[in-house]
Enzyme design. Structure first.
Site, mmCIF file in Angstrom:
data_model
loop_
_atom_site.group_PDB
_atom_site.id
_atom_site.type_symbol
_atom_site.label_atom_id
_atom_site.label_comp_id
_atom_site.label_asym_id
_atom_site.label_seq_id
_atom_site.Cartn_x
_atom_site.Cartn_y
_atom_site.Cartn_z
ATOM 1 C CG ASN A 165 -2.128 -21.872 36.531
ATOM 2 O OD1 ASN A 165 -3.292 -21.479 36.580
ATOM 3 N ND2 ASN A 165 -1.108 -21.063 36.715
ATOM 4 N N PRO A 189 -14.752 -22.320 33.165
ATOM 5 C CG PRO A 189 -15.136 -24.561 33.764
ATOM 6 C CD PRO A 189 -15.833 -23.295 33.303
ATOM 7 C CB SER A 242 -2.390 -15.782 28.144
ATOM 8 O OG SER A 242 -3.540 -15.628 27.341
ATOM 9 C CD GLU A 263 -3.031 -13.678 38.688
ATOM 10 O OE1 GLU A 263 -2.011 -13.486 37.975
ATOM 11 O OE2 GLU A 263 -3.344 -14.767 39.150
ATOM 12 C CB CYS A 297 1.037 -16.170 36.848
ATOM 13 S SG CYS A 297 -0.013 -16.224 38.289
ATOM 14 C CD GLU A 473 -8.133 -13.009 41.663
ATOM 15 O OE1 GLU A 473 -7.216 -13.835 41.800
ATOM 16 O OE2 GLU A 473 -9.013 -13.114 40.798
HETATM 17 P P1 ADP Z 1 -3.415 -20.601 28.467
HETATM 18 O O1 ADP Z 1 -2.703 -20.311 27.194
HETATM 19 O O2 ADP Z 1 -2.523 -20.788 29.626
HETATM 20 O O3 ADP Z 1 -4.456 -21.676 28.375
HETATM 21 P P2 ADP Z 1 -5.423 -18.609 28.147
HETATM 22 O O4 ADP Z 1 -5.379 -17.161 28.486
HETATM 23 O O5 ADP Z 1 -5.521 -18.974 26.705
HETATM 24 O O6 ADP Z 1 -4.177 -19.264 28.834
HETATM 25 O O7 ADP Z 1 -6.650 -19.310 28.879
HETATM 26 C C1 ADP Z 1 -7.179 -18.902 30.128
HETATM 27 C C2 ADP Z 1 -8.689 -18.982 30.075
HETATM 28 O O8 ADP Z 1 -9.131 -18.082 29.063
HETATM 29 C C3 ADP Z 1 -9.252 -20.354 29.700
HETATM 30 O O9 ADP Z 1 -10.450 -20.555 30.418
HETATM 31 C C4 ADP Z 1 -9.525 -20.204 28.223
HETATM 32 O O10 ADP Z 1 -10.553 -21.081 27.750
HETATM 33 C C5 ADP Z 1 -10.001 -18.770 28.177
HETATM 34 N N1 ADP Z 1 -9.926 -18.145 26.845
HETATM 35 C C6 ADP Z 1 -8.993 -18.346 25.889
HETATM 36 N N2 ADP Z 1 -9.284 -17.609 24.792
HETATM 37 C C7 ADP Z 1 -10.420 -16.923 25.069
HETATM 38 C C8 ADP Z 1 -11.236 -16.006 24.353
HETATM 39 N N3 ADP Z 1 -10.937 -15.624 23.102
HETATM 40 N N4 ADP Z 1 -12.343 -15.508 24.967
HETATM 41 C C9 ADP Z 1 -12.660 -15.876 26.218
HETATM 42 N N5 ADP Z 1 -11.939 -16.743 26.941
HETATM 43 C C10 ADP Z 1 -10.829 -17.266 26.390
#
Ligand code: ADP
Length: 495
Positions: A165, A189, A242, A263, A297, A473
């Site tokens: 976002n 990222p 998340s 965060e 958020c 932050e």
């Molecule tokens: P959203 O649902 O808004 O995409 P996420 O928390 O899933 O939020 O994603 C935020 C970041 O966390 C992204 O860079 C995503 O690739 C990463 N991410 C998601 N799942 C995992 C995981 N199991 N381990 C590490 N990073 C993750």
């Protein structure tokens, strides 16, 4: 509506070299199988195919960051500050191109994207200035004949996982203080928005950030995540995203007793007391709720108004919401771009449908615009008559849906506002100074905007309480996160 594809994106940029398709590891652009497809959410069209460097890429980035750490921590803070300031200047000089890349991959309006570039750069400027002020204290001698002091040492290699976002600012907000403190970075990222991260790496290199200090690994989160949380060299995990993924990373980091800065999600109450100025409050709600199509958020999630101003507020909001223009972020008159993808549209629509089934009333919008506009658009929506038990009130909406609740007493409002596992941002509109104190003291939130719809800045602490996160932050707090406090006791001084 304009269309944007892989062919046309590069031609829009004055510096197409910023449009990188490889990961950036140890100062080199690294290939891998091109399995990451980047979509333009306004049209659904592919705009890039990107290398996935996987677990192996993540491991080599961690090694590079560890090697670079031994040198970078010894670079004088004044010199680190100068390099960061050059990075800041280059980012602002290329703000138009960076904003174009950002709108193309994420969808937010070009005006919002440009605003994010400036906001993101401000963290680099602030940290560049702060680099020379990271110091310890001399302590009152704790024992006879002794002296004591503290220093602030960089924590080491930091791995950061960032969301889609704010594809630029969520990186600079972490990297700038970390690099200023002498840490080195591995950044993963979001798969939706890696192009903004890679463009930042290109400019970091040009600014003189040495090889290995700032690495970007693109690829599958499930593969890369455990490498970053499991590597003994990584001393800290920084994450914005998340709450479930934040909890997972925290569990993974526990084995190595790594520091975490998280965060996570929010469920912001936006409270309007009956002494508030209605037009000012309505303008604040629209700014907070519909910025980035509600995908922040800190977006207002539950708008709570007292009966004395409720009807006037709803009418003022309806006028403003009906006037919002939805469309491609590159069109000059667009207020709201698309959501990140069509699954997000379906999720938001599901929240609205369930609220309506439960008795809530749609005042404006309340439907997908995917059929009319293509891409991942949702109509700016105003709803009233929801209840605290509804999913609409319990979950982060992350879409352009403003839901207004009528509540009377301060106690009832505070109870509803705090009845959530989250505690990131809250907003309060009132002109009564007594209420300001009572309500801000009663709200269990990390940040509270009083008569202000936005709270973030490079100089101030951003972060939440409860399940909204750990750490802050921004400002001096953001820099301290990346340091270890070291204490030295010197005995035998007076003998
Ligand atoms: P959203 O649902 O808004 O995409 P996420 O928390 O899933 O939020 O994603 C935020 C970041 O966390 C992204 O860079 C995503 O690739 C990463 N991410 C998601 N799942 C995992 C995981 N199991 N381990 C590490 N990073 C993750």
């Amino acid at each position: 509506m304009t269309t944007l594809t892989a062919d046309t994106l590069a031609s829009r940029l004055s510096e197409p070299r910023l449009l990188r398709h490889q990961s950036y590891i140890n100062g080199a652009w690294v290939e891998g199988p091109r399995s990451l497809v980047i979509n333009n959410p306004a049209t659904g069209e592919d705009i890039a195919h990107l290398a996935d460097v996987g677990a192996e890429g993540a491991r080599s980035a961690v090694e590079a960051a560890q090697t670079a750490f031994e040198r970078w921590k010894k670079v004088s803070p004044y010199e680190r500050g100068k390099i960061l300031m050059r990075w800041h200047d280059l980012i602002l000089a290329h703000a138009d191109d960076l904003a174009t890349i950002l709108t193309a991959e994420m969808g937010k309006t070009y005006r919002e994207a440009r605003g994010e570039i400036v906001y993101g750069a401000a963290f680099i400027e602030w940290s560049a200035e702060e680099a020379k002020r990271i110091h310890g204290e001399t302590l009152t001698p704790p024992f006879p004949g002794s002296r004591g002091w503290t220093t602030r040492a960089p924590i080491g290699v930091v791995a950061c996982i960032t969301p889609w976002n704010f594809p630029n600012a969520m990186i600079t907000r972490k990297c700038a203080p970390a690099l200023a403190a002498g840490c080195t970075m591995v950044i993963k990222p979001a798969p939706e928005t890696p192009l903004s991260a890679l463009a930042l790496a290109e400019l970091a290199e040009e600014a003189g950030v040495p090889k290995g200090v700032f690495n970007i690994v693109c690829g599958d989160a499930q593969e890369i995540g455990p490498v970053l949380t499991g590597a003994p060299e990584v001393r800290m995990i920084g994450f914005t995203g998340s709450t479930p993924v934040g909890k997972l990373l925290m569990r993974q980091a526990a084995d190595g007793v790594k520091r975490v800065a998280l965060e996570l999600g929010g469920n912001a109450p936006f409270i309007i007391m009956d002494d508030a100025d209605v037009d000012t409050a309505a303008a604040g709600i629209v700014a907070s709720k519909f910025r980035v199509s509600g995908q922040t958020c800190v977006s207002a999630n539950r708008i709570i108004a007292q009966p004395g101003i409720y009807d006037d507020l709803l009418a003022a909001l309806k006028t403003k919401v009906d006037a919002l223009k939805v469309g491609d972020g590159f069109a000059g008159d667009t207020d709201l771009g698309p959501l990140i993808h069509t699954q997000a549209v379906e999720r938001v629509d599901g929240l609205v449908r369930r609220a309506v089934d439960g008795g809530a009333r749609i005042v404006s919008g309340g439907h997908s615009l995917v059929d009319e506009l293509g891409g991942a658009f949702y109509a700016p929506t105003l709803i009233e008559g929801g209840t605290p038990e509804m999913d609409l009130a319990c979950f982060e909406i992350f879409g352009p849906v403003a839901s207004v609740y009528k509540m009377d007493s301060e106690a009832e409002i505070l109870r509803f506002a705090n009845d959530t596992p989250y505690g990131l941002a809250a907003y309060l509109y009132t002109r009564d100074i007594g209420r300001v104190h009572r309500m801000t003291e009663g709200l269990d939130y990390g940040m509270i905007g009083v008569n202000a719809p936005m709270v973030g800045s490079a100089a101030t602490p951003f972060g939440g309480v409860k399940e909204s996160g750990i750490g802050r932050e921004g400002g001096k707090w953001g820099v301290e996160e990346f340091t270890e406090l070291k204490y030295v006791l010197l005995g035998g001084v007076d003998t």
